[in-house]
Design a protein around this motif. Sequence first.
Motif, PDB file in Angstrom:
ATOM      1  N   ASP A  27     -11.244 -14.840  -2.020  1.00 29.84           N
ATOM      2  CA  ASP A  27      -9.821 -14.850  -2.319  1.00 29.84           C
ATOM      3  C   ASP A  27      -9.258 -16.204  -1.907  1.00 29.84           C
ATOM      4  O   ASP A  27      -9.754 -16.843  -0.991  1.00 29.84           O
ATOM      5  CB  ASP A  27      -9.119 -13.728  -1.559  1.00 29.84           C
ATOM      6  N   GLY A  28      -8.236 -16.657  -2.602  1.00 22.95           N
ATOM      7  CA  GLY A  28      -7.639 -17.953  -2.297  1.00 22.95           C
ATOM      8  C   GLY A  28      -8.308 -19.059  -3.096  1.00 22.95           C
ATOM      9  O   GLY A  28      -8.979 -18.812  -4.089  1.00 22.95           O
ATOM     10  N   PRO A  46      -8.097 -21.173  -8.056  1.00 23.56           N
ATOM     11  CA  PRO A  46      -7.434 -20.145  -7.263  1.00 23.56           C
ATOM     12  C   PRO A  46      -7.982 -18.774  -7.645  1.00 23.56           C
ATOM     13  O   PRO A  46      -8.228 -18.492  -8.810  1.00 23.56           O
ATOM     14  CB  PRO A  46      -5.968 -20.270  -7.683  1.00 23.56           C
ATOM     15  N   ASP A  48      -6.723 -15.042  -6.992  1.00 21.73           N
ATOM     16  CA  ASP A  48      -5.649 -14.222  -6.458  1.00 21.73           C
ATOM     17  C   ASP A  48      -5.436 -13.051  -7.394  1.00 21.73           C
ATOM     18  O   ASP A  48      -6.242 -12.808  -8.302  1.00 21.73           O
ATOM     19  CB  ASP A  48      -4.375 -15.048  -6.288  1.00 21.73           C
ATOM     20  N   SER A  49      -4.358 -12.313  -7.206  1.00 21.37           N
ATOM     21  CA  SER A  49      -4.123 -11.123  -8.036  1.00 21.37           C
ATOM     22  C   SER A  49      -3.912 -11.486  -9.506  1.00 21.37           C
ATOM     23  O   SER A  49      -4.266 -10.711 -10.397  1.00 21.37           O
ATOM     24  CB  SER A  49      -2.945 -10.312  -7.501  1.00 21.37           C
ATOM     25  N   PRO A  99      -7.488  -7.652  -2.030  1.00 22.94           N
ATOM     26  CA  PRO A  99      -6.663  -8.820  -1.679  1.00 22.94           C
ATOM     27  C   PRO A  99      -6.990  -9.342  -0.279  1.00 22.94           C
ATOM     28  O   PRO A  99      -7.248  -8.573   0.634  1.00 22.94           O
ATOM     29  CB  PRO A  99      -5.234  -8.275  -1.739  1.00 22.94           C
ATOM     30  N   ASP A 100      -6.974 -10.649  -0.158  1.00 24.88           N
ATOM     31  CA  ASP A 100      -7.249 -11.346   1.100  1.00 24.88           C
ATOM     32  C   ASP A 100      -8.679 -11.146   1.607  1.00 24.88           C
ATOM     33  O   ASP A 100      -8.979 -11.475   2.728  1.00 24.88           O
ATOM     34  CB  ASP A 100      -6.265 -10.941   2.200  1.00 24.88           C
ATOM     35  N   CYS A 138      -7.099 -20.690 -13.193  1.00 27.46           N
ATOM     36  CA  CYS A 138      -7.726 -19.462 -12.724  1.00 27.46           C
ATOM     37  C   CYS A 138      -8.980 -19.085 -13.492  1.00 27.46           C
ATOM     38  O   CYS A 138      -9.048 -19.257 -14.697  1.00 27.46           O
ATOM     39  CB  CYS A 138      -6.740 -18.296 -12.863  1.00 27.46           C
TER      40      CYS A 138
END
Length: 143
Positions: A27-28, A46, A48-49, A99-100, A138
């Motif tokens: 993530d990130g 990136p 991410d969501s 997430p994360d 992305c």
Amino acid sequence: MNNQRRDRKQFGRTRTMDGAFLAVLPDGYFRASDFSPHDTEHGSWPKDSTAWASLKKHLADKQNDLHFDYDHQTIFAEVNDQPAPVDGRIKASVFEYVPDKRCLYTNVKWNDKAAEHLFKDEYRYVSPVFDYGPDGCCPIKFR
């Protein structure tokens, strides 16, 4: 081959047990070990969501299993005229995003030769191949 569990804490390291979770993308922001990409704003991709939403859409459209191969050989087979054996398969429907944490998947079906390579730590990391957006941003789909 009987796969034995090995605990892995680093991103992308393989586990030699069928059905164990295996991290694909962190993530990130991230980049490859060769420091690519070189054509994005931050010199990284990136995850991410927003990226996950695009990946998930393309995974839902997949009718066949995704595969693992050695050294990206399925990409290079036409150029180097070498065989491109598949060492593992995974259903697109089993990917999960936390997430994360990481983009995770499970239930990799390794063939006997691949399981032996993993058990011997001859291949310690996975290296996903994916397309990324036209803006160089992305990840949008796994190949």
